[in-house]
Design a protein around this motif. Structure first.
Motif, short mmCIF file in Angstrom:
data_model
loop_
_atom_site.label_atom_id
_atom_site.label_comp_id
_atom_site.label_asym_id
_atom_site.label_seq_id
_atom_site.Cartn_x
_atom_site.Cartn_y
_atom_site.Cartn_z
N PRO A 22 33.62 41.32 25.57
CA PRO A 22 33.60 42.71 26.05
C PRO A 22 32.76 42.88 27.31
N LEU A 23 31.65 42.10 27.41
CA LEU A 23 30.76 42.29 28.55
C LEU A 23 31.30 41.65 29.83
N ILE A 24 32.08 40.59 29.71
CA ILE A 24 32.60 39.98 30.94
C ILE A 24 34.03 40.44 31.24
N ARG A 25 34.59 41.29 30.37
CA ARG A 25 35.98 41.70 30.57
C ARG A 25 36.23 42.35 31.94
N PRO A 26 35.32 43.24 32.42
CA PRO A 26 35.58 43.81 33.75
C PRO A 26 35.68 42.74 34.83
N GLY A 27 34.85 41.71 34.72
CA GLY A 27 34.91 40.62 35.69
C GLY A 27 36.23 39.89 35.64
N ILE A 28 36.68 39.58 34.42
CA ILE A 28 37.96 38.88 34.25
C ILE A 28 39.10 39.74 34.79
N LEU A 29 39.04 41.06 34.48
CA LEU A 29 40.11 41.96 34.92
C LEU A 29 40.16 42.07 36.43
N SER A 30 38.99 42.19 37.09
CA SER A 30 39.06 42.33 38.56
C SER A 30 39.51 41.02 39.18
N GLY A 31 39.11 39.88 38.59
CA GLY A 31 39.62 38.59 39.07
C GLY A 31 41.13 38.52 38.91
N GLY A 32 41.62 38.98 37.76
CA GLY A 32 43.06 38.98 37.50
C GLY A 32 43.80 39.89 38.45
N PHE A 33 43.19 41.04 38.76
CA PHE A 33 43.80 42.00 39.70
C PHE A 33 43.97 41.36 41.08
N ILE A 34 42.89 40.72 41.56
CA ILE A 34 42.98 40.09 42.89
C ILE A 34 43.99 38.95 42.85
N ALA A 35 44.02 38.20 41.74
CA ALA A 35 44.99 37.11 41.61
C ALA A 35 46.41 37.67 41.67
N PHE A 36 46.66 38.78 40.97
CA PHE A 36 48.00 39.38 40.96
C PHE A 36 48.39 39.83 42.38
#
Lengths: 267, 282
Positions: free
Chosen positions: A187-201
């Motif tokens: 839960p604490l690193i989810r925002p980081g993973i999501l923004s990384g995924g967004f830039i990847a997309f």
């Protein structure tokens, strides 16, 4: 007196250049949106009149729809793969100071540094040596290679900000490693993973250099279709498409900003 | 065993490590092997593709103009980007988010869309020409598109965020007391800027320059659309040889030479970066 003049001249010069640069940065986006509503046939600015005709034209442009669909499929799958493998790899190397971890980190980041066009060509040669014809699969593999660094980097950054005492607390309260991971770390690193995924997309959806070599007529990709259309003729339909893409991008940025504080992570 | 709760199993890196070994490292090895073929049929191996490139004035010219283009774009990004980063670190919270949004917008908009916008701006009927015409400053439209100058401006806009973001971070880290100290010792703004701010921002300048340079010389789409057919840069040269002429060994050699050039630039900037951090932290 001299100090005053210095203060004024410094503030005026720096301020003017800054404002000029901000205008330069924003102008192209504004111009595309205005031109997309032209009633004329050319990309004249300012337009002779305004209408929605090019958006209507876009509605019927099946070739663009087909390419957009392909781009979306590839970007979604490459992002999924990047998040799965990139998050795991980020966890493995984040807190490690071992030489092997640093070497792995360089390997994971190197697709960002090397020219993507050179990688695209090498991937085409590699797949053809294996006897694999280009397809959506080869595109997804190629895009994953160039997009996964964003997920790794953002996961590592999020883990670096995670206080290790939280994990120790969880362990001392009797939670196992999996439990701690699911209830605390993830839960604490989810925002980081999501923004990384967004830039990847976004970078997959926009990728040209890798797609250029790994696609054929059956796997036409949107940015390449647009590039080829623009090289041939200056089509106002592309302006309407650009308008749609800009609005979609801004909407996505605002959603991601709410979910993950995206701008803080990029700065 | 205190570390076992805060670190994770190294084997979690295996899937990505294996994936990149097969689909990234192996293809690059294939590319290198192919660049050593004397002819497309692969009858013999040697360095003839490399000697062909390095002995050909045309090819060397393409490499030279590409490296020069990167230099021009980086310089323009630095001159225009520094004041924006400077303003960002001094602005209030609302102004800050507005500046950040404007800076990030080009980074997140599709590269084809951004480039397309420059065609509209620089074209014969574009804004620049129609403004100059209506002001009576020129009688006939200027040729702005398909020129080196137009390309440098378009690339600078596209790559600007890569310069501004590291600069803003570096300037933000400078202790504001230092500027006050410099002022109280009698230095004017310009002197303080040159003697205090610029040297302390050096790590950001170097990081930003590295990103901008690498992005500018590999920017295939912008180079081809705004630069047009008259100017040839390394990415297009590579693409033409591979795709149009199907000369894969030569295209592979161009790729390797281009790759080495980019890596050399990155390495030099990294070394400068380490040097400058040593200086500013001393």
């Amino acid at each position: 007196m001299r100090r005053d003049w210095e203060k004024i001249s410094f503030d005026v010069v720096m301020g003017l250049v800054a404002v000029l640069t901000l205008v330069l940065l924003a102008a192209p986006t504004v111009v595309v949106i205005v031109v997309s509503f032209t009633s004329g046939f050319s990309l004249k600015f300012p337009p002779p009149g305004y209408s929605l005709r090019w958006y209507a034209e876009l509605w019927d442009a099946w070739q663009l729809h087909f390419a957009a669909m392909n781009s979306f499929k590839v970007a979604a799958r490459a992002t999924g793969l990047s998040i799965l493998m990139g998050t795991a790899a980020g966890l493995a190397i984040a807190r490690s100071k071992a030489l092997s971890a640093r070497l792995l980190d360089s390997l994971f980041m190197s697709p960002l540094v090397l020219p993507a066009l050179a990688f695209g060509l090498s991937a085409l040669m590699f797949f053809s040596a294996l006897g694999m014809p280009v397809s959506l699969t080869t595109l997804i593999i190629g895009h994953t290679v160039v997009c996964v660094p964003y997920v790794v980097r953002n996961t590592v950054a999020a883990l670096a900000q995670l206080d290790p005492t939280l994990l120790e607390c969880s362990a001392s309260l009797g939670a196992g490693r999996i439990m701690t991971f699911r209830r605390i770390t993830l839960p604490l690193i989810r925002p980081g993973i999501l923004s990384g995924g967004f830039i990847a997309f976004m970078s997959s959806f926009d990728n040209v250099p890798v797609s250029l070599f790994l696609r054929d007529a059956a796997t036409d990709m949107l940015p390449i279709r647009m590039w080829q259309d623009l090289e041939g003729k200056l089509d106002v339909t592309i302006a309407a498409l650009s308008g749609v893409l800009i609005v979609a991008t801004i909407a996505l940025i605002l959603v991601m900003e709410r979910l993950t504080g995206l701008s803080r992570r990029l700065a | 065993m205190a570390t076992s709760t805060t670190t994770y199993d190294w084997r979690l890196a295996l899937p990505l490590g294996g994936f990149l070994a097969v689909f990234f490292v192996a293809p690059l090895a294939v590319l290198f092997a192919l660049s050593l073929q004397v002819d497309p049929k692969g009858t013999a191996y040697g360095v003839s593709q490399y000697t062909a490139f390095l002995g050909d004035a045309f090819s060397l010219g393409v490499l030279g103009t590409t490296l020069l283009l990167g230099l021009e774009v980086t310089a323009l990004c630095l001159v225009l980007g520094f004041p924006v980063a400077h303003l960002y670190t001094r602005a209030g919270p609302r102004m800050r988010s507005l500046i950040m949004l404007i800076v990030l917008l080009p980074l997140l908009t599709s590269v084809v869309v951004r480039t397309f916008a420059w065609i509209v701006i620089l074209g014969r009927q574009g804004i620049v020409n129609s403004t100059l015409l209506s002001l009576g400053l020129i009688a006939t439209p200027l040729k702005l598109l398909y020129t080196q100058g137009g390309l440098v401006v378009a690339l600078a806009q596209v790559q600007m965020p890569l310069m501004v973001l590291p600069l803003a971070t570096a300037i933000g880290r400078i202790d504001p007391n230092l500027a006050d100290a410099s002022a109280s010792l009698g230095s004017g703004r310009w002197r303080t800027f040159v003697k205090v701010t610029l040297p302390l921002a050096l790590p950001g300048i170097i990081a930003g320059s590295m990103l901008t340079y690498a992005a500018a010389i590999t920017a295939f789409i912008t180079q081809s659309l705004v630069g047009g057919g008259q100017m040839l840069f390394m990415p297009m040269y590579l693409y033409q040889q591979a795709s149009t002429l199907q000369n894969w060994p030569f295209a592979a050699a161009i790729s390797i030479i281009f790759l080495v050039a980019v890596l050399a630039v990155v390495t030099v900037f990294n070394m400068l970066g380490r040097l400058s951090r040593g200086l500013t932290e001393a």
